[in-house]
Each structure stands twice: as structure tokens, then as C-alpha cells.
Scaffold this active site. Structure first.
Site, PDB file in Angstrom:
ATOM      1  CB  CYS A 284      56.655  34.189  18.616  1.00 52.74           C
ATOM      2  SG  CYS A 284      55.248  33.050  18.757  1.00 52.74           S
ATOM      3  CD  GLN A 285      55.030  38.311  24.285  1.00 51.39           C
ATOM      4  OE1 GLN A 285      55.975  38.984  23.902  1.00 51.39           O
ATOM      5  NE2 GLN A 285      54.890  37.969  25.560  1.00 51.39           N
TER       6      GLN A 285
END
Length: 398
Positions: A284-285
Site C-alpha cells: 500500500c502506501q
């Protein structure tokens, strides 16, 4: 108790010779001496044997004898089984192995635990004893042997025949992008953020966990043999679509997001990559909340372990994981679904339609029906925190 008449014993040296024979593609007898060993060797020389690791999932994941299959016999299984387990319960994801056992296609099964020296030392309620009982009921034509000294002795004497979790090789620091490159790799003049330091971590041989920064480092991806990426975000770009397979799960990291409705789709994608002998990076981030949640769900579903055990396993590899409170609530609901329905599911077909994302399915149409609450009561997160800390996390610094 499991008596000597019911359970043969095998020396570590005999198993080593058998594994040598298989690796060399050899037929014929490998020979052998010593009390108990020669008889066991005679049983195995005529066909393929099966190795069953009767230790907990975490112990097996840390190190195991090559080619072994980890049986599932945790507290939940024991409580439901009431002293009698089935092949479906101890080998829920190994349909082919169960079929071969029932058909008598294994010449013998070798069971091992951590360190049991002899058959008579086994407790009646030990995992090995329960597994042997299940084999006796369901694989009557198969001979069963106990590996004397278990994994501890075998790995000490023959480490070359064992696989152990090892730290990833150091990956060189990032090369500054050229003027023609526009990738934002997340580095700042003050240094690389904690969640971007190092490289992706191996969860399973085909499953890696990391951040968007790692997903933007083609040198890292190639060094690890990554063939596919699972992007668990709505805003992280897919940088190398011409080189890797991609799948996106557009979930925000907040308490309103329904990530559980994507669990089955994500699990099937990871399995598809594994079946093609590929490796997938889930990111994800920051590689802390959303992607960690997907990895936890995968372990719970495929390894039939509880959330606490899966969390400990992943946190040992990436210490900063911290799914937000809502995701933890959805994982707990997932745990309940997986563990309480596993008896029926283990006998069902692994395929079936997925429930539509964001909608409950009133009538079950597949082996699992997930209808999780998407709002779990939490306090509002401070504005300076990009994610909510998991209730399992001991401190914000983790």
C-alpha cells in the site's frame, strides 16, 4: 499412548539417505543398519513417502525439513475434535495429499515434532498422537514412522536438508532518478522514512510485503524475483506495467473502508501467482495497514491460524505493521468465519462465486460467506497520524 507396535521409528540418518535418493532420482534400496532403521528403510524404498510436520505453524515457518507438509492441529481444532481429528481437519488445504493417503499411494508417512526421542514418550493428546490416529483411520494401507529426535535433531545433523527463514540480503541504496524519470520514490532530504527502509519482507516463499517505495524500485523487485504486485490503495501508481502483472484493490486507510469484501479476491490472486510459480509483492502506501491486513487475511485463510498467531508471524518479519482498528475488527470477524466454518468448508469445493463487494449474500452460494460490519467503533485519529494503531501493537513506535 502410541505404542511401539503402532508406530515405527526412523533414525535421522535413514531419512537423510531417503532424501538423497529422491534428489538423485534413484530407485533401489538405499541400504541401512541399526535397530528399527533397517525395517523403516525397507518400507520406504518401494515408493514415495510423505513427511508431516506436527509442530505449530510459527515453528514450521521458521524452519522445516524440505518437502514436509505442516499439519493443522491448533487449540481450536483440538477443542472441536474432542480427541479425534480427521484428515480434512489436519490437512485442510492439501486435497491432493489427502486423496493420495486414502488411495494408499504413499509407501509410508514420516511424522515429526520438535524433539520427541521415542514413540513411547509421546503424550496421548500430543499432535503426533492425534495425527497418527487420523492416519490409522483414514490411510490404513500406509505405514507410519516417527522421526527420532524430531526436527531439532535432524536440523542439527543435516541442516542442508532443511529450509530456514533467513534475513533478506542487503539491497543497495536507491539510485537517484535521472532527469528523465518522474517517479516519486518517497525520499526526502531528511532521509528515508522508516516504512521505506530496507526492502520488502518475505512472508511466505511466494508472498512479500512492502511499501509503495519498494514497489517503485525495480532493482528490488527483480532481486527478489517478484513477478506480480497487489496494490492495496486507490492512489499508488503502478510503475512498471509492461514488466510485472498488477492488480489493484482501491481501499482507503480509514475506519469506513470495507477491506474484508476484497479478502477472497486478494487471496485468489495471490494463489494464482503462486500456482504459476511466481512471487507477489503486496503493498500500500506505507506497507503498514492495508497491505498488512491482506497478508494477515491470507495467512488466516490458507494456514487456518488465528489472527493473533498470524499477526505475530508477520510482525516478526515487518515490525512496523499496524492495521487500523476497523481493519482489525474485520480481521477478527474473518477469523470467526474461517475457524467456525472450517469443518464444513474443508469438505466443500474450494471454488465458488464471491460475494459482491459491499453487499451481503443472504443465501450461501460458496464455501465461505463473508458479511462483515464495516463500521467498528473507534476514536477519531489525531490529524497528524496517517493511520490508526492496531490494538495488538504494544506502542506507537512499533
Amino acid at each position: 499412548m502410541v505404542t511401539m507396535e503402532e508406530l515405527r521409528e526412523m533414525d535421522c540418518s535413514v531419512l537423510k539417505r531417503l532424501m538423497n535418493r529422491d534428489e538423485n532420482g534413484g530407485g533401489g534400496s538405499a541400504g541401512g543398519n541399526g535397530s528399527g532403521s533397517h525395517g523403516a528403510l525397507g518400507l520406504l524404498s518401494g515408493g514415495k513417502c510423505l513427511l508431516l510436520d506436527c509442530r505449530p505453524f510459527l515453528a514450521h515457518s521458521a524452519g522445516y525439513i524440505r518437502g514436509s507438509v505442516n499439519v493443522r492441529c491448533n487449540t481450536i481444532v483440538r477443542r472441536r475434535a474432542k480427541g479425534s481429528v480427521s484428515l480434512e481437519q489436519i490437512l485442510p488445504a492439501e486435497e491432493e495429499v489427502r486423496a493420495r493417503l486414502r488411495s494408499g499411494l504413499y509407501s509410508a508417512v514420516i511424522v515429526y515434532d520438535e524433539r520427541s526421542p521415542r514413540a513411547e514418550s509421546l503424550r496421548e493428546d500430543s499432535t503426533v498422537s492425534l495425527v497418527v490416529q487420523a492416519l490409522r483411520r483414514n490411510a490404513e494401507r500406509t505405514d507410519i514412522c516417527l522421526l527420532k529426535g524430531g526436527y531439532e535433531r535432524f536440523s542439527s545433523e543435516y541442516p542442508e536438508f532443511c529450509s530456514k527463514t533467513k534475513a533478506l540480503a542487503a539491497i543497495p541504496p536507491p539510485v537517484p532518478p535521472s532527469t528523465n524519470e518522474s517517479l516519486d520514490l518517497g525520499c526526502s532530504s531528511c532521509g528515508t522514512p522508516l516504512h521505506d527502509q530496507g526492502g520488502p519482507v518475505e512472508i511466505l516463499p511466494f508472498l512479500y510485503l512492502g511499501s509503495a517505495y519498494h514497489a517503485a524500485r525495480r532493482d528490488m523487485l527483480d532481486a527478489l524475483g517478484i513477478t506480480a504486485l497487489l496494490n492495496v490503495s486507490s492512489d499508488c501508481p503502478n510503475h512498471f506495467e509492461g514488466h510485472y502483472q498488477y492488480k489493484c484493490i482501491p481501499v482507503e486507510d480509514n475506519h469506513k473502508a470495507d477491506i474484508s469484501s476484497w479478502f477472497m479476491e486478494a487471496i485468489e490472486y495471490i494463489d494464482a501467482v503462486k500456482d504459476c510459480r511466481g512471487r507477489v509483492l503486496v503493498h500500500c502506501q506505507a506497507g503498514i495497514s492495508r497491505s498488512a491486513t491482506i497478508c494477515l487475511a491470507y495467512l488466516m485463510m490458507k494456514k487456518r491460524v488465528r489472527l493473533e498467531e498470524a499477526f505475530e508471524f508477520v510482525k516478526q518479519r515487518r515490525s512496523i505493521i499496524s492495521p487500523n482498528f476497523s481493519f482489525m475488527g474485520q480481521l477478527l470477524q474473518f477469523e470467526s468465519q474461517v475457524l467456525t466454518t472450517s469443518c464444513a468448508a474443508e469438505a466443500a469445493s474450494p471454488s465458488g462465486p464471491l460475494r459482491e463487494r459491499g453487499k451481503a449474500t443472504p443465501t450461501p452460494t460458496s464455501q465461505f460467506v463473508f458479511s462483515f460490519p464495516v463500521s467498528v467503533g473507534v476514536h477519531a485519529a489525531p490529524s497528524n497520524l496517517p493511520y490508526l494503531h492496531s490494538p495488538i501493537t504494544t506502542s506507537p513506535s512499533c
